[in-house]
Write a protein that holds these residues in place. Sequence first.
Motif, PDB file in Angstrom:
ATOM      1  N   ARG A  21       0.866  -1.175   0.212  1.00 36.28           N
ATOM      2  CA  ARG A  21      -0.295   0.005   0.155  1.00 36.28           C
ATOM      3  C   ARG A  21       1.081   1.402  -0.350  1.00 36.28           C
ATOM      4  O   ARG A  21       1.964   1.566   0.545  1.00 36.28           O
ATOM      5  N   PRO A  22       0.862   2.426  -0.891  1.00 39.61           N
ATOM      6  CA  PRO A  22       1.191   3.557  -0.886  1.00 39.61           C
ATOM      7  C   PRO A  22       1.216   4.320   0.795  1.00 39.61           C
ATOM      8  O   PRO A  22       0.405   3.695   1.342  1.00 39.61           O
ATOM      9  N   PRO A  23       1.870   5.268   1.380  1.00 38.38           N
ATOM     10  CA  PRO A  23       2.157   5.485   2.459  1.00 38.38           C
ATOM     11  C   PRO A  23       1.319   6.589   2.080  1.00 38.38           C
ATOM     12  O   PRO A  23       1.130   7.414   1.405  1.00 38.38           O
ATOM     13  N   ARG A  24       0.683   6.396   3.327  1.00 37.64           N
ATOM     14  CA  ARG A  24      -0.470   7.949   3.648  1.00 37.64           C
ATOM     15  C   ARG A  24       0.232   9.263   3.745  1.00 37.64           C
ATOM     16  O   ARG A  24       0.905   9.165   5.292  1.00 37.64           O
ATOM     17  N   ILE A  25       0.374   9.844   2.726  1.00 34.10           N
ATOM     18  CA  ILE A  25       1.523  11.571   3.355  1.00 34.10           C
ATOM     19  C   ILE A  25       0.560  12.733   4.166  1.00 34.10           C
ATOM     20  O   ILE A  25      -0.404  12.709   4.161  1.00 34.10           O
ATOM     21  N   VAL A  26       0.958  12.676   5.072  1.00 33.24           N
ATOM     22  CA  VAL A  26       1.869  14.703   5.821  1.00 33.24           C
ATOM     23  C   VAL A  26       2.003  15.077   5.450  1.00 33.24           C
ATOM     24  O   VAL A  26       3.367  14.757   5.551  1.00 33.24           O
ATOM     25  N   SER A  27       2.233  16.208   4.637  1.00 35.23           N
ATOM     26  CA  SER A  27       3.684  17.230   3.905  1.00 35.23           C
ATOM     27  C   SER A  27       2.810  18.796   4.787  1.00 35.23           C
ATOM     28  O   SER A  27       1.770  18.931   5.717  1.00 35.23           O
ATOM     29  N   ILE A  28       3.677  19.569   5.956  1.00 34.98           N
ATOM     30  CA  ILE A  28       3.929  20.140   6.892  1.00 34.98           C
ATOM     31  C   ILE A  28       5.118  21.588   5.691  1.00 34.98           C
ATOM     32  O   ILE A  28       4.785  22.944   6.845  1.00 34.98           O
ATOM     33  N   ASN A  29       4.567  21.430   4.793  1.00 31.55           N
ATOM     34  CA  ASN A  29       5.746  22.386   4.048  1.00 31.55           C
ATOM     35  C   ASN A  29       5.138  22.757   2.724  1.00 31.55           C
ATOM     36  O   ASN A  29       5.077  22.227   2.384  1.00 31.55           O
ATOM     37  N   PRO A  30       4.416  23.733   2.183  1.00 33.34           N
ATOM     38  CA  PRO A  30       4.150  24.388   1.799  1.00 33.34           C
ATOM     39  C   PRO A  30       4.935  23.431  -0.320  1.00 33.34           C
ATOM     40  O   PRO A  30       4.045  23.779  -0.905  1.00 33.34           O
ATOM     41  N   CYS A  31       6.112  24.033   0.120  1.00 37.84           N
ATOM     42  CA  CYS A  31       7.036  23.873  -0.865  1.00 37.84           C
ATOM     43  C   CYS A  31       6.649  22.447  -2.199  1.00 37.84           C
ATOM     44  O   CYS A  31       7.125  22.555  -2.519  1.00 37.84           O
ATOM     45  N   THR A  88       8.704  17.786   5.486  1.00 36.50           N
ATOM     46  CA  THR A  88       8.610  18.305   5.850  1.00 36.50           C
ATOM     47  C   THR A  88      10.307  19.217   4.993  1.00 36.50           C
ATOM     48  O   THR A  88      10.722  18.941   4.459  1.00 36.50           O
ATOM     49  N   GLY A  89      10.318  20.494   5.441  1.00 32.00           N
ATOM     50  CA  GLY A  89      11.390  21.251   5.003  1.00 32.00           C
ATOM     51  C   GLY A  89      12.564  21.457   6.140  1.00 32.00           C
ATOM     52  O   GLY A  89      12.466  20.210   7.360  1.00 32.00           O
ATOM     53  N   PRO A  90      13.465  22.308   6.457  1.00 28.70           N
ATOM     54  CA  PRO A  90      14.854  22.284   7.329  1.00 28.70           C
ATOM     55  C   PRO A  90      14.249  22.053   8.501  1.00 28.70           C
ATOM     56  O   PRO A  90      14.951  21.713  10.605  1.00 28.70           O
ATOM     57  N   HIS A  91      12.841  22.464   8.971  1.00 28.21           N
ATOM     58  CA  HIS A  91      12.664  23.684  10.602  1.00 28.21           C
ATOM     59  C   HIS A  91      11.719  22.955  11.045  1.00 28.21           C
ATOM     60  O   HIS A  91       9.929  23.202  10.201  1.00 28.21           O
ATOM     61  N   THR A  92      11.487  22.035  12.125  1.00 31.96           N
ATOM     62  CA  THR A  92      10.732  21.090  12.044  1.00 31.96           C
ATOM     63  C   THR A  92      10.078  21.757  13.275  1.00 31.96           C
ATOM     64  O   THR A  92      11.234  21.441  14.774  1.00 31.96           O
ATOM     65  N   GLU A  93       8.917  21.957  14.139  1.00 30.48           N
ATOM     66  CA  GLU A  93       8.915  22.172  15.524  1.00 30.48           C
ATOM     67  C   GLU A  93       9.457  20.712  16.180  1.00 30.48           C
ATOM     68  O   GLU A  93       9.113  19.604  16.419  1.00 30.48           O
ATOM     69  N   PRO A  94      10.234  21.566  18.129  1.00 28.80           N
ATOM     70  CA  PRO A  94      10.456  20.084  17.989  1.00 28.80           C
ATOM     71  C   PRO A  94       9.282  18.854  18.618  1.00 28.80           C
ATOM     72  O   PRO A  94      10.037  17.739  18.511  1.00 28.80           O
ATOM     73  N   ALA A  95       8.914  19.002  19.645  1.00 28.52           N
ATOM     74  CA  ALA A  95       7.521  18.884  19.747  1.00 28.52           C
ATOM     75  C   ALA A  95       7.299  17.853  18.822  1.00 28.52           C
ATOM     76  O   ALA A  95       6.829  16.494  18.686  1.00 28.52           O
ATOM     77  N   THR A  96       6.773  18.685  17.902  1.00 27.85           N
ATOM     78  CA  THR A  96       6.254  17.633  16.386  1.00 27.85           C
ATOM     79  C   THR A  96       7.484  16.177  16.008  1.00 27.85           C
ATOM     80  O   THR A  96       7.074  15.065  15.845  1.00 27.85           O
ATOM     81  N   VAL A  97       8.405  17.040  16.059  1.00 26.17           N
ATOM     82  CA  VAL A  97       9.699  15.941  16.079  1.00 26.17           C
ATOM     83  C   VAL A  97       9.816  14.524  16.491  1.00 26.17           C
ATOM     84  O   VAL A  97       9.323  13.256  16.487  1.00 26.17           O
ATOM     85  N   ALA A  98       9.312  14.510  18.074  1.00 18.12           N
ATOM     86  CA  ALA A  98       9.708  13.824  18.976  1.00 18.12           C
ATOM     87  C   ALA A  98       8.155  12.938  19.026  1.00 18.12           C
ATOM     88  O   ALA A  98       7.953  11.888  19.453  1.00 18.12           O
ATOM     89  N   ALA A  99       6.830  13.543  19.173  1.00 21.81           N
ATOM     90  CA  ALA A  99       5.901  13.348  18.698  1.00 21.81           C
ATOM     91  C   ALA A  99       5.706  12.028  17.887  1.00 21.81           C
ATOM     92  O   ALA A  99       5.026  10.700  17.902  1.00 21.81           O
ATOM     93  N   LEU A 100       6.284  12.212  16.258  1.00 21.38           N
ATOM     94  CA  LEU A 100       6.323  11.225  14.993  1.00 21.38           C
ATOM     95  C   LEU A 100       7.093  10.214  15.532  1.00 21.38           C
ATOM     96  O   LEU A 100       6.708   9.166  15.491  1.00 21.38           O
ATOM     97  N   LYS A 101       8.534  10.350  16.339  1.00 15.75           N
ATOM     98  CA  LYS A 101       9.196   9.423  16.996  1.00 15.75           C
ATOM     99  C   LYS A 101       8.522   8.999  18.355  1.00 15.75           C
ATOM    100  O   LYS A 101       9.099   7.450  17.327  1.00 15.75           O
ATOM    101  N   ARG A 102       7.825   9.206  18.596  1.00 18.10           N
ATOM    102  CA  ARG A 102       7.418   8.304  19.839  1.00 18.10           C
ATOM    103  C   ARG A 102       6.383   6.895  18.867  1.00 18.10           C
ATOM    104  O   ARG A 102       6.168   6.236  19.380  1.00 18.10           O
ATOM    105  N   LEU A 103       5.647   7.899  18.241  1.00 18.93           N
ATOM    106  CA  LEU A 103       4.742   7.152  17.744  1.00 18.93           C
ATOM    107  C   LEU A 103       5.155   6.195  16.024  1.00 18.93           C
ATOM    108  O   LEU A 103       4.615   5.504  15.511  1.00 18.93           O
ATOM    109  N   HIS A 104       6.509   6.077  16.379  1.00 18.86           N
ATOM    110  CA  HIS A 104       7.156   5.637  14.662  1.00 18.86           C
ATOM    111  C   HIS A 104       6.491   5.518  13.697  1.00 18.86           C
ATOM    112  O   HIS A 104       6.337   5.599  13.013  1.00 18.86           O
ATOM    113  N   ILE A 105       6.203   7.130  13.433  1.00 14.32           N
ATOM    114  CA  ILE A 105       5.347   7.924  11.930  1.00 14.32           C
ATOM    115  C   ILE A 105       6.704   8.167  11.187  1.00 14.32           C
ATOM    116  O   ILE A 105       8.165   9.110  11.930  1.00 14.32           O
ATOM    117  N   THR A 106       7.613   7.899  10.300  1.00  7.28           N
ATOM    118  CA  THR A 106       9.029   7.988   9.602  1.00  7.28           C
ATOM    119  C   THR A 106       8.268   9.951   9.441  1.00  7.28           C
ATOM    120  O   THR A 106       7.865  10.266   8.464  1.00  7.28           O
TER     121      THR A 106
END
Length: 269
Positions: A21-31, A88-106
């Motif tokens: 199954r192709p991955p389900r994607i969320v983008s948080i960067n307009p570019c 996402t781009g090079p700058h992402t909120e640390p809280a978002t990065v931590a939450a994604l790692k905790r939930l094993h989301i790439t």
Amino acid sequence: MIRLLALSLAAALLTSAAPVRPPRIVSINPCIDAVLVRVADPAQIAGISHYSQDPRATSIPLGIANRFHATSGTAEEVVALRPDMVLTGPHTEPATVAALKRLHITLVQYKVPESVAESITQVRDIAAAVRHPERSAALAARIAAAATPSRATPVSALIWQSGGLVPGSGTLPDELLRRGGFRNMSAAYGLKKWDVLPLEYLIAKPPRVLLSTAAAETGEDRVTSHPAVRRLAQHIAVAPYPIRLMNCGGPTIIDAMARLRQVRSGFAA
């Protein structure tokens, strides 16, 4: 025993042959949004950046951007969409990065491209990440064609942003200027990669063309309303240059080059 082994082998073969199954994607960067909507299946895209639904910032036709759910990129919003992967781009909120790692989301982060070549590579990388690598070819070809270097004699120019911020050598806007038939005056002022140019320097040594992001927003800016600059009107042309053309590579290059060629066409070859 032999029958059990045969059944196990058959099950393994069926599992290996089953489509992934192709991955389900969320983008948080307009570019990244601008590339994603061109290479992913719409059903794969669980969310895009809210900037892509802002007429002043989007690099996507609003009719297309409004088909997708938009987020401001907070951890809560992103996780609630249950993505397999977040781009996402090079700058992402640390809280978002931590939450994604905790939930094993790439999480895949892309830097801001500094050249046409880097932009094309990024298009290919995003297409591969969403498992549609073949879809990058057409977009990459359009970007390369749009950025074909002009053969006209370069006209001196400067891109002027709010506060006098100017892109210099080593930036994507600098390369697009050159490809569009201009000579970036940033180096003549001794400016760095991204630097602020005092108004006095601009008045003392004006370029032939001033590409103004403020003029694109409001029809005028602080520079062109300055009495000293008005006296230079016979030597300098001010052309509106939308700020959205400054921020992204990818398909935005196509629009940026179209605008630069339009401005350049107003001068003798």
